[in-house]
Design a protein around this motif. Structure first.
Motif, PDB file in Angstrom:
ATOM      1  N   UNK A  51       0.842  -1.202   0.000  1.00  0.00           N
ATOM      2  CA  UNK A  51       0.000   0.000   0.000  1.00  0.00           C
ATOM      3  C   UNK A  51       0.877   1.252   0.000  1.00  0.00           C
ATOM      4  N   UNK A  52       1.963   1.248   0.773  1.00  0.00           N
ATOM      5  CA  UNK A  52       2.879   2.393   0.768  1.00  0.00           C
ATOM      6  C   UNK A  52       3.486   2.609  -0.623  1.00  0.00           C
ATOM      7  N   UNK A  53       3.833   1.517  -1.309  1.00  0.00           N
ATOM      8  CA  UNK A  53       4.396   1.628  -2.652  1.00  0.00           C
ATOM      9  C   UNK A  53       3.397   2.195  -3.649  1.00  0.00           C
ATOM     10  N   UNK A  54       2.162   1.722  -3.580  1.00  0.00           N
ATOM     11  CA  UNK A  54       1.123   2.242  -4.483  1.00  0.00           C
ATOM     12  C   UNK A  54       0.891   3.721  -4.210  1.00  0.00           C
ATOM     13  N   UNK A  55       0.802   4.096  -2.938  1.00  0.00           N
ATOM     14  CA  UNK A  55       0.609   5.506  -2.598  1.00  0.00           C
ATOM     15  C   UNK A  55       1.800   6.354  -3.025  1.00  0.00           C
ATOM     16  N   UNK A  62       5.595   9.092 -10.293  1.00  0.00           N
ATOM     17  CA  UNK A  62       6.755   8.464 -10.931  1.00  0.00           C
ATOM     18  C   UNK A  62       6.308   7.247 -11.746  1.00  0.00           C
ATOM     19  N   UNK A  63       7.168   6.777 -12.596  1.00  0.00           N
ATOM     20  CA  UNK A  63       6.886   5.574 -13.369  1.00  0.00           C
ATOM     21  C   UNK A  63       6.987   4.365 -12.430  1.00  0.00           C
ATOM     22  N   UNK A  64       6.274   3.288 -12.804  1.00  0.00           N
ATOM     23  CA  UNK A  64       6.304   2.083 -11.982  1.00  0.00           C
ATOM     24  C   UNK A  64       7.730   1.565 -11.819  1.00  0.00           C
ATOM     25  N   UNK A  74       8.054  -3.278  -8.537  1.00  0.00           N
ATOM     26  CA  UNK A  74       6.906  -2.690  -9.229  1.00  0.00           C
ATOM     27  C   UNK A  74       5.920  -3.716  -9.773  1.00  0.00           C
ATOM     28  N   UNK A  75       6.341  -4.927 -10.248  1.00  0.00           N
ATOM     29  CA  UNK A  75       5.312  -5.869 -10.687  1.00  0.00           C
ATOM     30  C   UNK A  75       4.401  -6.314  -9.535  1.00  0.00           C
ATOM     31  N   UNK A  76       4.956  -6.406  -8.335  1.00  0.00           N
ATOM     32  CA  UNK A  76       4.145  -6.761  -7.164  1.00  0.00           C
ATOM     33  C   UNK A  76       3.155  -5.647  -6.863  1.00  0.00           C
ATOM     34  N   UNK A  81      -2.418  -3.699  -7.073  1.00  0.00           N
ATOM     35  CA  UNK A  81      -3.340  -2.628  -7.464  1.00  0.00           C
ATOM     36  C   UNK A  81      -4.386  -3.165  -8.434  1.00  0.00           C
ATOM     37  N   UNK A  82      -3.952  -3.940  -9.403  1.00  0.00           N
ATOM     38  CA  UNK A  82      -4.861  -4.536 -10.385  1.00  0.00           C
ATOM     39  C   UNK A  82      -5.845  -5.484  -9.699  1.00  0.00           C
ATOM     40  N   UNK A  83      -5.350  -6.332  -8.798  1.00  0.00           N
ATOM     41  CA  UNK A  83      -6.209  -7.265  -8.067  1.00  0.00           C
ATOM     42  C   UNK A  83      -7.224  -6.519  -7.223  1.00  0.00           C
TER      43      UNK A  83
END
Length: 155
Positions: A51-55, A62-64, A74-76, A81-83
């Motif tokens: 959640x911290x990474x998505x935020x 920034x780019x993924x 970033x794939x995680x 996020x997609x899920x």
């Protein structure tokens, strides 16, 4: 109003990144995150860090691929996020936080009034977002599998 006590409450200097969740914020978010599915592998990632990474990506723009190395890969992040968009976790989180904000403000969690303008009505008549997404997806398959292949002129 920015009083001394509000400045202390909203100060994010002690966090690694300003977008990171505080313990109080995480205690509101954590109940909305669904547990891992039974029968599969254990969840090996810290969901709070996800959640911290998505935020972080959402707040910095920034780019993924430019996510700092101390956050999950970033794939995680993108996969979660997609899920969470697909299974409704983000919608549930938004609803829970929205209801809590309304309750804290002394208001009914369910709005009792709505404003509809001509733009909203036109959008709803045409089918809105759902119809647009379905129309975009139909063109992605082959003609043989597409349900709209008979609409496509041959030639």
């Amino acid at each position: 109003m920015w009083t001394v006590e509000n400045r202390v409450r909203y100060n994010r200097d002690q966090l690694r990144y300003p977008s990171d969740l505080t313990d109080a914020e995480w205690s509101l978010v954590e109940p909305q995150i669904r547990p891992a599915k039974p029968g599969g592998n254990r969840r090996r990632v810290n969901v709070r860090e996800v959640m911290n990474g998505i935020l972080y990506v959402l707040s910095t723009g920034c780019q993924w691929r430019a996510v700092p190395k101390d956050l999950p890969p970033y794939p995680t992040l993108f996969g979660y996020l997609d899920l969470w968009m697909y299974d409704g976790t983000l919608d549930d989180l938004h609803t829970a936080l929205y209801d809590q904000c309304r309750t804290q403000a002394g208001r009914n969690p369910e709005p009792t009034a709505a404003i509809i303008d001509s733009q909203s009505v036109q959008s709803a008549e045409k089918g809105g977002r759902g119809l647009i997404l379905r129309a975009m997806m139909l063109g992605n398959g082959s003609r043989a599998r597409s349900g709209t292949s008979w609409l496509t002129p041959r030639g």
